[in-house]
Structures are given as C-alpha cells and as structure tokens.
Write a protein that holds these residues in place. Sequence first.
Motif, mmCIF file in Angstrom:
data_model
loop_
_atom_site.group_PDB
_atom_site.id
_atom_site.type_symbol
_atom_site.label_atom_id
_atom_site.label_comp_id
_atom_site.label_asym_id
_atom_site.label_seq_id
_atom_site.Cartn_x
_atom_site.Cartn_y
_atom_site.Cartn_z
ATOM 1 N N PHE A 157 0.476 -0.891 -0.402
ATOM 2 C CA PHE A 157 0.113 0.579 0.276
ATOM 3 C C PHE A 157 0.406 1.171 -0.020
ATOM 4 C CE2 PHE A 157 -4.393 -1.911 1.869
ATOM 5 C CZ PHE A 157 -4.581 -2.618 0.715
ATOM 6 N N LEU A 179 2.027 1.801 -3.584
ATOM 7 C CA LEU A 179 1.247 2.368 -4.020
ATOM 8 C C LEU A 179 0.743 4.066 -4.515
ATOM 9 C CD1 LEU A 179 -0.890 0.331 -7.139
ATOM 10 C CD2 LEU A 179 -2.248 0.337 -4.885
ATOM 11 N N ASP A 180 0.419 3.770 -3.114
ATOM 12 C CA ASP A 180 0.740 5.097 -2.440
ATOM 13 C C ASP A 180 1.378 6.597 -2.765
ATOM 14 O OD1 ASP A 180 -2.103 6.860 -0.756
ATOM 15 O OD2 ASP A 180 0.347 7.579 -0.365
ATOM 16 N N LEU A 236 0.903 6.454 -6.964
ATOM 17 C CA LEU A 236 -0.373 7.728 -6.726
ATOM 18 C C LEU A 236 -0.414 9.192 -6.352
ATOM 19 C CD1 LEU A 236 -3.119 4.292 -6.238
ATOM 20 C CD2 LEU A 236 -2.907 5.931 -8.052
ATOM 21 N N VAL A 278 -2.135 4.306 -11.732
ATOM 22 C CA VAL A 278 -1.187 3.784 -11.933
ATOM 23 C C VAL A 278 -0.003 3.674 -12.994
ATOM 24 C CG1 VAL A 278 -0.253 0.924 -11.255
ATOM 25 C CG2 VAL A 278 -2.289 2.222 -10.338
ATOM 26 N N ASP A 318 -4.449 -0.424 -13.767
ATOM 27 C CA ASP A 318 -5.981 0.360 -12.417
ATOM 28 C C ASP A 318 -6.287 -1.135 -12.257
ATOM 29 O OD1 ASP A 318 -4.893 2.987 -12.216
ATOM 30 O OD2 ASP A 318 -5.428 2.753 -13.885
ATOM 31 N N CYS A 349 -4.957 -3.629 -9.640
ATOM 32 C CA CYS A 349 -4.070 -3.583 -8.700
ATOM 33 C C CYS A 349 -5.182 -3.654 -8.057
ATOM 34 C CB CYS A 349 -3.673 -1.907 -8.305
ATOM 35 S SG CYS A 349 -1.764 -2.588 -9.082
ATOM 36 N N CYS A 350 -6.796 -2.417 -8.097
ATOM 37 C CA CYS A 350 -8.124 -2.434 -7.368
ATOM 38 C C CYS A 350 -8.350 -3.698 -6.947
ATOM 39 C CB CYS A 350 -9.093 -1.212 -8.212
ATOM 40 S SG CYS A 350 -10.228 -2.223 -9.592
ATOM 41 N N TRP A 409 -3.472 6.020 4.052
ATOM 42 C CA TRP A 409 -2.723 6.203 2.357
ATOM 43 C C TRP A 409 -3.820 7.525 1.513
ATOM 44 C CZ3 TRP A 409 -3.162 1.021 5.462
ATOM 45 C CH2 TRP A 409 -2.315 0.702 5.394
ATOM 46 N N LEU A 462 -4.048 6.214 -2.286
ATOM 47 C CA LEU A 462 -4.723 5.156 -2.410
ATOM 48 C C LEU A 462 -6.457 5.316 -2.566
ATOM 49 C CD1 LEU A 462 -3.782 1.816 -1.719
ATOM 50 C CD2 LEU A 462 -6.115 1.911 -1.390
ATOM 51 N N TRP A 512 -7.532 7.405 -5.737
ATOM 52 C CA TRP A 512 -7.713 7.032 -6.983
ATOM 53 C C TRP A 512 -8.883 6.027 -6.976
ATOM 54 C CZ3 TRP A 512 -5.643 1.076 -5.819
ATOM 55 C CH2 TRP A 512 -5.753 0.664 -7.275
#
Length: 215
Positions: A138, A141-142, A145, A151, A160, A163-164, A180, A183, A186
Amino acid sequence: MSVPVLYCNRESGHSYKIALALRLMAVPFEQRAVDLNLPREQRGEDFRAASLFGEVPVLVDEDGLAVCQSNVILDYIARRYGKLDGRTPAQRTRVREWLAWEANRLAMSFPHLRFSRCFAPADAALEAWWTQRMRADFDRLDGELRARPFVAGEAPTIADVSCCGYLFWTDQAGVDLAPWPALVAWLERIRALPGWLAPYDLLAASPPIRSDARA
C-alpha cells in the motif's frame, strides 16, 4: 459463441478484475459461477475443460479460446478490444510491469489476509506477515498515486483494474485505508468511471465459501 463467457466466483477479486474490465470496456459477457467449495475434480465439466489450472477466473472468448490467470486475461482483452491499455509501446510496457508487480506483491498480501479473516483463519504469524507485506504494498502504490491519477499514467488501464481487484473489500479484513490517502482518492476515481460496479453488484451469485474451500 456470441459473447465471452467468464467462469468466476463472487468472492474472488481476481474474478472481479475481469468482470470489471469487461464492463468498463462495454464488452457484453456471460457469467458462470463456479462453486469453490467443490474439489477441483468435481467442478463442472465445461469449467474443467476450459480451466488449465482448475482455478477461477477463466475467460472463454467469442472464438472459443480459453484464457486463465487474471492478469493474463486482462492483457488479452486489452489487446483484443483495444481498450484500457497504454497509447504507446512504452506505456503498454509500463502497464504490464504493474501487472507483474500486482501478481508478485499485492496479490500475495491483502487477499490472503482477507481470506484468513473472512473464511479460513490462519495463524497469527501468517497474518502478521501478510499485514507487513500489505502495508509495504500500500505504501508503494500510494506513493505512485501521489504523482499521477492512475497507476500507469493519466488514464485508467488494466493496471488499475488489476491493482484495485481486492481493495473494495478492505472493510472485510478490518483494514483502514486512512494512512494511504492517495490510494483512497484513486479508488474514488475508479468508482466514478462509467460502468463501475462494486464486486457484489457485478459478480453473479455463487455458494458461500466454506472454511475448507480450495480456490
């Protein structure tokens, strides 16, 4: 075959990835729910014929080609339908780098933690290890973003979606995403995409997963 067929399960984030991508691409498809409580050799004959590894998801396209492994399916449908992909060779390469990262990192942390807390409890040491990996994933990814809305760039792609896939279920694992914020923002952008539906609104009903299920 007039539309693709997706063999899936309602609790599978990997199944959700494919259903969501097809919906965002406005590609009609049929869902066939697979009971993950059954041993693989007892699952439906049509599913076993299509699934190389006996796992969901599997997509059988309009021509009868069966494709398995969620990120391979995402790559396949992005190329087949020309949607949710990078606009240049370099962008498409970056998208696939994120698919590989998701498979090696994110898919190996939070989904296991959720499964432990919702379906089949694991021991404390395993949960601690998954939690540590999840936080690192996380964080990564954060950080990405904070620099861009999606992404792999300015527009949503299959990266995206990959990952989601499980991250709309963080509440089920008791995970607070407040640390995050990029995240969280996003995920809100993904929710705002035309055609988005939450996992339980999009995926076909399937038997509840028992603690002895083998995905």
